[in-house]
Design a protein around this motif. Structure first.
Motif, PDB file in Angstrom:
ATOM      1  N   ARG A 159     -17.300  27.930 -79.091  1.00 44.57           N
ATOM      2  CA  ARG A 159     -18.387  27.284 -79.832  1.00 44.57           C
ATOM      3  C   ARG A 159     -17.870  26.449 -80.985  1.00 44.57           C
ATOM      4  O   ARG A 159     -18.490  25.477 -81.392  1.00 44.57           O
ATOM      5  N   LYS A 160     -16.718  26.825 -81.503  1.00 43.61           N
ATOM      6  CA  LYS A 160     -16.117  26.100 -82.621  1.00 43.61           C
ATOM      7  C   LYS A 160     -15.776  24.658 -82.230  1.00 43.61           C
ATOM      8  O   LYS A 160     -15.874  23.751 -83.043  1.00 43.61           O
TER       9      LYS A 160
ATOM     10  N   GLY B 166     -10.132  37.840 -73.220  1.00 44.30           N
ATOM     11  CA  GLY B 166      -9.541  36.504 -73.246  1.00 44.30           C
ATOM     12  C   GLY B 166     -10.169  35.699 -74.357  1.00 44.30           C
ATOM     13  O   GLY B 166     -11.315  35.927 -74.749  1.00 44.30           O
ATOM     14  N   ASN B 167      -9.410  34.747 -74.886  1.00 46.03           N
ATOM     15  CA  ASN B 167      -9.902  33.942 -75.988  1.00 46.03           C
ATOM     16  C   ASN B 167      -9.326  32.530 -75.872  1.00 46.03           C
ATOM     17  O   ASN B 167      -8.127  32.367 -75.672  1.00 46.03           O
ATOM     18  N   ILE B 168     -10.181  31.539 -76.000  1.00 47.90           N
ATOM     19  CA  ILE B 168      -9.737  30.142 -75.968  1.00 47.90           C
ATOM     20  C   ILE B 168     -10.109  29.411 -77.254  1.00 47.90           C
ATOM     21  O   ILE B 168     -10.062  28.191 -77.319  1.00 47.90           O
ATOM     22  N   ALA B 169     -10.474  30.160 -78.301  1.00 48.36           N
ATOM     23  CA  ALA B 169     -10.955  29.546 -79.537  1.00 48.36           C
ATOM     24  C   ALA B 169      -9.911  28.676 -80.216  1.00 48.36           C
ATOM     25  O   ALA B 169     -10.236  27.648 -80.797  1.00 48.36           O
ATOM     26  N   GLU B 170      -8.657  29.058 -80.167  1.00 45.07           N
ATOM     27  CA  GLU B 170      -7.614  28.301 -80.851  1.00 45.07           C
ATOM     28  C   GLU B 170      -6.754  27.495 -79.886  1.00 45.07           C
ATOM     29  O   GLU B 170      -5.669  27.054 -80.233  1.00 45.07           O
TER      30      GLU B 170
ATOM     31  N   LYS C 108     -15.222  26.303 -72.229  1.00 47.65           N
ATOM     32  CA  LYS C 108     -15.706  27.538 -71.633  1.00 47.65           C
ATOM     33  C   LYS C 108     -14.751  27.997 -70.537  1.00 47.65           C
ATOM     34  O   LYS C 108     -14.308  27.200 -69.727  1.00 47.65           O
ATOM     35  N   LEU C 109     -14.443  29.278 -70.507  1.00 46.61           N
ATOM     36  CA  LEU C 109     -13.638  29.895 -69.465  1.00 46.61           C
ATOM     37  C   LEU C 109     -14.557  30.825 -68.695  1.00 46.61           C
ATOM     38  O   LEU C 109     -15.193  31.689 -69.291  1.00 46.61           O
ATOM     39  N   TYR C 110     -14.646  30.635 -67.371  1.00 42.89           N
ATOM     40  CA  TYR C 110     -15.622  31.396 -66.601  1.00 42.89           C
ATOM     41  C   TYR C 110     -15.175  31.572 -65.155  1.00 42.89           C
ATOM     42  O   TYR C 110     -14.240  30.924 -64.693  1.00 42.89           O
ATOM     43  N   PHE C 111     -15.846  32.486 -64.461  1.00 44.30           N
ATOM     44  CA  PHE C 111     -15.682  32.666 -63.020  1.00 44.30           C
ATOM     45  C   PHE C 111     -16.822  31.915 -62.353  1.00 44.30           C
ATOM     46  O   PHE C 111     -17.990  32.113 -62.697  1.00 44.30           O
TER      47      PHE C 111
END
Length: 158
Positions: free
Chosen positions: A17-18, A48-52, A113-116
């Motif tokens: 969201r950042k 899991g994290n993709i914020a940075e 966004k990271l998703y299946f």
């Protein structure tokens, strides 16, 4: 702007969201992610994290940099580095178009966004973005303080 099929069949693992706040999103694209070891199991359990993280174009390929996918707890803990580079699978046409935009216009590629997806494959929604001007809070704080002070002075006088 490329629109993808956004059905309710996919399961979001990580949302950035950042990025939507810090960048002006110009174009989006769905990319596959090359995973190894127990990374898929870890993502299925919503770790899991993709914020940075960000994406970069190097040697004719897109790479996801600084994303965090931890080891699966029940798996072999020496399987992978949680912050390793991960290759993104994108069509050659889109890859060249976006690489040119990054090189010529100074754009940035950010993961959203990271998703299946509905077929159970890990996908990453990436965006071609331009940085927004960062809002200076000090200026608004000065205005707010001055308005309070002005209102207090007006009450004392009147």
């Amino acid at each position: 702007m490329n629109k993808k099929n956004t059905s309710s069949a996919y399961k979001v693992v990580a949302d950035n969201r950042k990025a939507r706040f810090n960048y002006e999103i110009l174009d989006t694209l769905e990319a596959g992610v090359v995973l190894q070891g127990t990374e898929v199991k870890s993502l299925r359990s919503h770790h899991g994290n993709i914020a940075e993280s960000y994406a970069s174009f190097e040697n004719g390929e897109f790479w996801l940099i600084n994303s965090y996918i931890p080891e699966y707890v029940q798996g072999n803990r020496f399987n992978h580095d949680p912050r390793r580079l991960r290759k993104l699978l994108v069509s050659k046409h889109e890859m060249s178009r976006w690489a040119n935009a990054v090189a010529r216009e100074g754009m940035t590629i950010v993961p959203l966004k990271l998703y299946f997806n509905d077929r159970g494959r890990v996908k990453l929604e990436i965006a071609l973005a331009r940085g927004k001007k960062i809002h200076d809070k000090r200026e608004t704080e000065k205005k707010r303080d001055w308005n309070r002070e002005k209102a207090r002075l007006m009450r004392e006088r009147g």
